[in-house]
Design a protein around this motif. Structure first.
Motif, PDB file in Angstrom:
ATOM      1  N   UNK A 119       0.808  -1.221   0.000  1.00  0.00           N
ATOM      2  CA  UNK A 119       0.000   0.000   0.000  1.00  0.00           C
ATOM      3  C   UNK A 119       0.839   1.267   0.000  1.00  0.00           C
ATOM      4  N   UNK A 120       1.983   1.239   0.661  1.00  0.00           N
ATOM      5  CA  UNK A 120       2.856   2.412   0.652  1.00  0.00           C
ATOM      6  C   UNK A 120       3.326   2.700  -0.769  1.00  0.00           C
ATOM      7  N   UNK A 121       3.725   1.651  -1.476  1.00  0.00           N
ATOM      8  CA  UNK A 121       4.191   1.787  -2.854  1.00  0.00           C
ATOM      9  C   UNK A 121       3.092   2.372  -3.741  1.00  0.00           C
ATOM     10  N   UNK A 122       1.873   1.868  -3.597  1.00  0.00           N
ATOM     11  CA  UNK A 122       0.779   2.349  -4.442  1.00  0.00           C
ATOM     12  C   UNK A 122       0.340   3.757  -4.079  1.00  0.00           C
ATOM     13  N   UNK A 123       0.368   4.100  -2.814  1.00  0.00           N
ATOM     14  CA  UNK A 123       0.002   5.470  -2.424  1.00  0.00           C
ATOM     15  C   UNK A 123       1.003   6.470  -2.978  1.00  0.00           C
ATOM     16  N   UNK A 124       2.269   6.100  -3.032  1.00  0.00           N
ATOM     17  CA  UNK A 124       3.280   6.994  -3.570  1.00  0.00           C
ATOM     18  C   UNK A 124       3.082   7.176  -5.074  1.00  0.00           C
ATOM     19  N   UNK A 125       2.682   6.109  -5.760  1.00  0.00           N
ATOM     20  CA  UNK A 125       2.421   6.216  -7.201  1.00  0.00           C
ATOM     21  C   UNK A 125       1.207   7.077  -7.481  1.00  0.00           C
ATOM     22  N   UNK A 126       0.163   6.930  -6.657  1.00  0.00           N
ATOM     23  CA  UNK A 126      -1.064   7.697  -6.870  1.00  0.00           C
ATOM     24  C   UNK A 126      -0.926   9.147  -6.420  1.00  0.00           C
ATOM     25  N   UNK A 127      -0.047   9.372  -5.433  1.00  0.00           N
ATOM     26  CA  UNK A 127       0.145  10.722  -4.891  1.00  0.00           C
ATOM     27  C   UNK A 127       1.638  11.021  -4.813  1.00  0.00           C
ATOM     28  N   UNK A 128       2.272  11.293  -5.945  1.00  0.00           N
ATOM     29  CA  UNK A 128       3.727  11.506  -5.959  1.00  0.00           C
ATOM     30  C   UNK A 128       4.177  12.727  -5.166  1.00  0.00           C
ATOM     31  N   UNK A 129       3.232  13.573  -4.785  1.00  0.00           N
ATOM     32  CA  UNK A 129       3.587  14.772  -4.019  1.00  0.00           C
ATOM     33  C   UNK A 129       3.876  14.471  -2.550  1.00  0.00           C
ATOM     34  N   UNK A 130       3.456  13.295  -2.068  1.00  0.00           N
ATOM     35  CA  UNK A 130       3.676  12.989  -0.654  1.00  0.00           C
ATOM     36  C   UNK A 130       5.051  12.351  -0.457  1.00  0.00           C
ATOM     37  N   UNK A 131       5.579  12.478   0.751  1.00  0.00           N
ATOM     38  CA  UNK A 131       6.849  11.852   1.118  1.00  0.00           C
ATOM     39  C   UNK A 131       6.553  10.511   1.775  1.00  0.00           C
ATOM     40  N   UNK A 132       7.203   9.468   1.305  1.00  0.00           N
ATOM     41  CA  UNK A 132       6.989   8.143   1.895  1.00  0.00           C
ATOM     42  C   UNK A 132       8.331   7.532   2.288  1.00  0.00           C
ATOM     43  N   UNK A 133       8.331   6.799   3.384  1.00  0.00           N
ATOM     44  CA  UNK A 133       9.544   6.116   3.825  1.00  0.00           C
ATOM     45  C   UNK A 133       9.167   4.893   4.649  1.00  0.00           C
ATOM     46  N   UNK A 134       9.920   3.822   4.482  1.00  0.00           N
ATOM     47  CA  UNK A 134       9.786   2.639   5.326  1.00  0.00           C
ATOM     48  C   UNK A 134      10.956   2.623   6.302  1.00  0.00           C
ATOM     49  N   UNK A 135      10.646   2.502   7.594  1.00  0.00           N
ATOM     50  CA  UNK A 135      11.682   2.399   8.612  1.00  0.00           C
ATOM     51  C   UNK A 135      11.802   0.928   9.010  1.00  0.00           C
ATOM     52  N   UNK A 136      12.932   0.323   8.706  1.00  0.00           N
ATOM     53  CA  UNK A 136      13.161  -1.105   8.955  1.00  0.00           C
ATOM     54  C   UNK A 136      13.521  -1.277  10.424  1.00  0.00           C
ATOM     55  N   UNK A 137      12.638  -1.910  11.184  1.00  0.00           N
ATOM     56  CA  UNK A 137      12.792  -1.961  12.638  1.00  0.00           C
ATOM     57  C   UNK A 137      13.739  -3.048  13.128  1.00  0.00           C
ATOM     58  N   UNK A 138      14.101  -3.993  12.262  1.00  0.00           N
ATOM     59  CA  UNK A 138      15.089  -4.999  12.653  1.00  0.00           C
ATOM     60  C   UNK A 138      16.480  -4.409  12.431  1.00  0.00           C
ATOM     61  N   UNK A 139      17.300  -4.290  13.481  1.00  0.00           N
ATOM     62  CA  UNK A 139      18.550  -3.534  13.351  1.00  0.00           C
ATOM     63  C   UNK A 139      19.707  -4.227  12.656  1.00  0.00           C
TER      64      UNK A 139
END
Length: 384
Positions: A119-139
């Motif tokens: 869903x993050x990937x698709x929201x970024x495609x549909x709304x390229x004006x927004x900033x998206x980032x995934x924070x990987x919680x496993x260190x």
């Protein structure tokens, strides 16, 4: 600077995901007044099938079939399985996230779980004006599903994960930033003697008792009862604090045990379920027995407490165990007798205990969560 509104997506798997979301929300709103952060569960109430696998199966397997979860986790690293899983998840998650987006109108979306990459990937495609980032919680060791979107932006907590993402998952180097571990800053403040005295009085702990904390995140420790019984059999002169989380059966049993002074013997047993004062319990303990979940481990290490790791998810949490053991921050044992031996070893010698504290003071990882938030606010500047 224009006001920003962050949508923080998480799943209710373990305690670390929600804890990270809460820390980010608080830090964003405190550090940048006028900005807003909203925490949203990535699965709707109607998403029964994804919830069954990613949430319910996780809770059950962690308490009763941890080896099964490890098997599924390793099998899930297969690239074909990852693609198929994300295609199935899209049916449930994308329409729901679209509704949330339409209602909240965020400027930024932060993802805290690999199952929400689609869903993050698709929201970024549909709304390229927004900033998206995934924070990987496993260190240190991660699942390839975290890097499903080859064009996505990622924050990781170590150079080890950055290298894995670039070399194994083919993520462009410019799309990955190494940032400090996200942690409630309360764990970083070293308590003064008078604060320790106050906390001991608060929880009814004698001033001369060594304190052992048993905690396993949201699921608790699967073998917590065996560990407590081992301490009792040894007639250990400790205060043992057991934080059971969702493990209601263990909490019920230990509460009955705690009320029977004759059965408990020399140990002073304190039992809790979910708590919002974990920082206080970590601060007053002399040693913590934990699972190798990243949140539990880093909370203890940030507070400069030696750890005994009694369980981990092979693959996902192996790097956490290696980090703690290889750096001399603690021990790893599965058997209750060896666990109790390790506790005795770590806290019986004041000089040895002090040496471990000194090593923890120079730990090669940062917990400056403020820098993570600053980097989130810099994303828009970079894109412009």
């Amino acid at each position: 600077m224009k006001k920003r509104k962050f949508l923080i997506l998480f799943l209710n798997t373990g305690g670390g995901h929600k804890a990270a979301a809460n820390v980010l929300k608080t830090m964003i709103e405190e550090r940048y007044p006028g900005s807003e952060a909203k925490i949203v569960n990535g699965f709707s109430k109607k998403s029964r099938l994804p919830k069954l696998f990613f949430v319910d199966f996780y809770h059950i397997s962690m308490n009763f079939f941890s080896s099964l979860y490890s098997f599924v986790y390793r099998f899930g690293n297969n690239s074909l399985f990852v693609r198929v899983a994300h295609l199935l998840l899209q049916t449930y998650t994308i329409p729901y996230i679209r509704k949330i987006f339409a209602k909240e109108q965020p400027t930024d979306i932060i993802n805290l779980h690999f199952a929400l990459e689609s869903p993050l990937h698709y929201m970024q495609r549909e709304h390229p004006e927004i900033n998206t980032v995934t924070i990987v919680l496993d260190p240190f060791t991660v699942h390839s599903s975290w890097f499903y979107d080859k064009k996505g932006s990622y924050f990781v907590f170590s150079e080890r994960v950055r290298k894995y993402a670039v070399e194994k998952c083919r993520i462009p180097q410019e799309n990955i930033k190494v940032v400090p571990f996200i942690l409630n800053q309360k764990f970083l403040s070293a308590p003064k003697n008078d604060e320790l005295v106050t906390l001991r009085q608060k929880y009814g702990i004698a001033p001369d008792k060594k304190i052992v904390l048993l905690a396993g995140g949201g699921e608790g420790l699967p073998i917590v009862i065996k560990i407590v019984n081992e301490f009792i059999a040894r007639k250990s002169d400790y205060t043992v604090i057991a934080v059971c989380g969702r493990n209601v059966a263990a909490m019920t049993y230990l509460n009955v045990l705690a009320k029977s002074n004759k059965t408990v013997g020399s140990i002073d047993l304190k039992v809790f379920g979910f708590v919002d004062f974990m920082d206080e319990l970590v601060k007053i303990c002399d040693c913590a027995v934990i699972k190798a979940g990243p949140a539990s481990l880093m909370e203890c290490l940030a507070a400069r407490k030696p750890v005994v790791i009694c369980d981990f998810i092979y693959g996902q949490e192996l790097g956490n165990v290696q980090f703690a053991v290889d750096n001399g921050f603690g021990k790893f044992y599965r058997k209750p007798s060896r666990i109790c031996d390790a506790v005795d070893y770590l806290i019986s010698d004041e000089k040895r205990h002090k040496e471990i504290e000194n090593r923890l003071s120079n730990m090669p990882i940062s917990f400056d969560t403020g820098k993570v938030v600053d980097t989130l606010f810099d994303l828009e500047k970079e894109e412009k």
